[in-house]
Design a protein around this motif. Structure first.
Motif, PDB file in Angstrom:
ATOM      1  N   MET A   1       0.800  -0.728  -0.358  1.00  0.00           N
ATOM      2  CA  MET A   1       0.115   0.264   0.228  1.00  0.00           C
ATOM      3  C   MET A   1       0.860   1.303   0.116  1.00  0.00           C
ATOM      4  N   ASP A   2       0.110   2.919  -0.784  1.00  0.00           N
ATOM      5  CA  ASP A   2       1.012   3.001  -0.562  1.00  0.00           C
ATOM      6  C   ASP A   2       1.351   3.978   0.740  1.00  0.00           C
ATOM      7  N   GLN A   3       2.368   4.433   1.129  1.00  0.00           N
ATOM      8  CA  GLN A   3       2.659   4.983   2.322  1.00  0.00           C
ATOM      9  C   GLN A   3       2.547   6.651   2.437  1.00  0.00           C
ATOM     10  N   ASP A   4       1.923   7.068   1.696  1.00  0.00           N
ATOM     11  CA  ASP A   4       0.819   8.348   1.881  1.00  0.00           C
ATOM     12  C   ASP A   4      -0.350   8.075   1.488  1.00  0.00           C
ATOM     13  N   SER A   5      -0.983   6.737   1.998  1.00  0.00           N
ATOM     14  CA  SER A   5      -2.292   6.695   2.064  1.00  0.00           C
ATOM     15  C   SER A   5      -2.483   6.951   3.406  1.00  0.00           C
ATOM     16  N   VAL A   6      -4.302   7.193   3.891  1.00  0.00           N
ATOM     17  CA  VAL A   6      -4.538   8.012   4.571  1.00  0.00           C
ATOM     18  C   VAL A   6      -6.453   6.747   4.303  1.00  0.00           C
ATOM     19  N   LEU A   7      -6.927   7.322   5.780  1.00  0.00           N
ATOM     20  CA  LEU A   7      -8.375   6.460   5.884  1.00  0.00           C
ATOM     21  C   LEU A   7      -8.986   7.971   5.633  1.00  0.00           C
ATOM     22  N   HIS A   8      -9.845   7.434   4.751  1.00  0.00           N
ATOM     23  CA  HIS A   8     -10.743   8.781   3.988  1.00  0.00           C
ATOM     24  C   HIS A   8     -11.719   7.850   4.956  1.00  0.00           C
ATOM     25  N   LYS A   9     -13.094   9.076   5.225  1.00  0.00           N
ATOM     26  CA  LYS A   9     -13.989   8.995   5.509  1.00  0.00           C
ATOM     27  C   LYS A   9     -15.082   9.845   4.245  1.00  0.00           C
ATOM     28  N   GLY A  10     -16.397   9.258   4.045  1.00  0.00           N
ATOM     29  CA  GLY A  10     -17.574   9.877   3.459  1.00  0.00           C
ATOM     30  C   GLY A  10     -18.039   9.207   3.280  1.00  0.00           C
ATOM     31  N   ARG A  20     -15.588   4.278   4.760  1.00  0.00           N
ATOM     32  CA  ARG A  20     -14.174   4.731   4.710  1.00  0.00           C
ATOM     33  C   ARG A  20     -13.346   3.895   4.506  1.00  0.00           C
ATOM     34  N   VAL A  21     -12.335   4.545   3.482  1.00  0.00           N
ATOM     35  CA  VAL A  21     -11.964   3.512   2.613  1.00  0.00           C
ATOM     36  C   VAL A  21     -10.215   4.677   2.343  1.00  0.00           C
ATOM     37  N   ARG A  22      -9.447   3.803   2.093  1.00  0.00           N
ATOM     38  CA  ARG A  22      -7.928   4.005   2.294  1.00  0.00           C
ATOM     39  C   ARG A  22      -7.261   3.781   0.828  1.00  0.00           C
ATOM     40  N   ARG A  25      -3.907  10.469   0.006  1.00  0.00           N
ATOM     41  CA  ARG A  25      -4.123  12.250  -0.236  1.00  0.00           C
ATOM     42  C   ARG A  25      -4.393  12.453  -1.077  1.00  0.00           C
ATOM     43  N   SER A  26      -2.845  12.322  -2.684  1.00  0.00           N
ATOM     44  CA  SER A  26      -3.392  12.838  -4.057  1.00  0.00           C
ATOM     45  C   SER A  26      -4.180  11.567  -4.719  1.00  0.00           C
ATOM     46  N   VAL A  27      -4.657  12.176  -5.278  1.00  0.00           N
ATOM     47  CA  VAL A  27      -5.399  10.705  -5.884  1.00  0.00           C
ATOM     48  C   VAL A  27      -5.784  11.158  -7.382  1.00  0.00           C
ATOM     49  N   GLU A  28      -5.854  10.128  -8.839  1.00  0.00           N
ATOM     50  CA  GLU A  28      -5.719  10.366 -10.122  1.00  0.00           C
ATOM     51  C   GLU A  28      -7.551  10.164  -9.768  1.00  0.00           C
ATOM     52  N   ARG A 100     -16.339  13.624  -4.279  1.00  0.00           N
ATOM     53  CA  ARG A 100     -16.605  14.554  -4.270  1.00  0.00           C
ATOM     54  C   ARG A 100     -17.411  14.170  -2.543  1.00  0.00           C
ATOM     55  N   GLY A 101     -18.084  13.035  -2.426  1.00  0.00           N
ATOM     56  CA  GLY A 101     -18.487  12.645  -1.189  1.00  0.00           C
ATOM     57  C   GLY A 101     -17.170  12.244   0.032  1.00  0.00           C
ATOM     58  N   VAL A 102     -16.464  11.943  -0.266  1.00  0.00           N
ATOM     59  CA  VAL A 102     -14.986  12.125   0.517  1.00  0.00           C
ATOM     60  C   VAL A 102     -15.328  13.600   1.381  1.00  0.00           C
ATOM     61  N   ASP A 103     -15.550  12.825   2.814  1.00  0.00           N
ATOM     62  CA  ASP A 103     -15.282  14.382   3.490  1.00  0.00           C
ATOM     63  C   ASP A 103     -14.378  15.500   3.964  1.00  0.00           C
ATOM     64  N   PRO A 104     -14.470  16.421   3.912  1.00  0.00           N
ATOM     65  CA  PRO A 104     -12.725  17.156   3.934  1.00  0.00           C
ATOM     66  C   PRO A 104     -12.112  17.050   4.563  1.00  0.00           C
ATOM     67  N   GLY A 105     -11.049  17.229   4.034  1.00  0.00           N
ATOM     68  CA  GLY A 105     -10.454  17.572   5.348  1.00  0.00           C
ATOM     69  C   GLY A 105      -8.622  16.635   4.574  1.00  0.00           C
ATOM     70  N   THR A 106      -9.194  15.612   3.957  1.00  0.00           N
ATOM     71  CA  THR A 106      -8.228  15.001   3.762  1.00  0.00           C
ATOM     72  C   THR A 106      -7.399  14.452   2.427  1.00  0.00           C
ATOM     73  N   LEU A 107      -8.175  14.923   1.681  1.00  0.00           N
ATOM     74  CA  LEU A 107      -7.530  14.694   0.179  1.00  0.00           C
ATOM     75  C   LEU A 107      -6.780  16.027  -0.349  1.00  0.00           C
ATOM     76  N   SER A 108      -5.597  16.016  -0.753  1.00  0.00           N
ATOM     77  CA  SER A 108      -4.565  16.743  -0.543  1.00  0.00           C
ATOM     78  C   SER A 108      -4.438  17.024  -2.036  1.00  0.00           C
TER      79      SER A 108
END
Length: 128
Positions: A1-10, A20-22, A25-28, A100-108
């Motif tokens: 898993m990408d070391q920059d992965s975080v737990l996003h909620k939405g 929640r989804v792992r 922070r930066s997605v395509e 756009r369904g991801v809660d604010p604060g975790t996607l950079s």
């Protein structure tokens, strides 16, 4: 898993559907022009199913629409009608997250790319 992965909620607008989804922070993300995505204005990124989890009693508020080949599973909230995730035809072994369904604060950062879903068969190489 990408070391920059975080737990996003939405989830859905009414918050009856939560997940929640792992993912990084930066997605395509992909903007598709197929008949369904273009009407909904959908832009999504895809994760492996093991990186996605429905929370609480979300399942009872979901319904699914299929059409055409039935491969895509368009899941939406029974209460507010929002599609915050689904199983895409192009990558049926993944879960598409409507960014756009991801809660604010975790996607950079979200880099938006374009998929020619209107000419779906010829656009498959993008996902290989």
């Amino acid at each position: 898993m990408d070391q920059d992965s975080v737990l996003h909620k939405g989830g859905s607008r009414c918050r009856k559907v939560r997940w929640r989804v792992r993912a990084p922070r930066s997605v395509e993300a992909w903007r598709c022009n197929c008949s369904d995505c273009s009407m909904r204005g959908n832009v999504h990124f895809t994760v492996a199913p093991e990186n996605f989890e429905l929370l609480g009693n979300s399942e009872e508020f979901l319904t699914t629409h299929t059409f055409g080949t039935g491969t895509a599973k368009h899941v939406f909230c029974k209460v507010c009608g929002i599609t915050s995730f689904y199983v895409p035809r192009g990558t049926p072994n993944g879960v598409a997250i409507t960014f756009r369904g991801v809660d604010p604060g975790t996607l950079s950062h979200v880099e938006i790319k374009h998929n020619d879903g209107h000419n779906w068969e010829s656009s498959l190489d993008q996902f290989s």
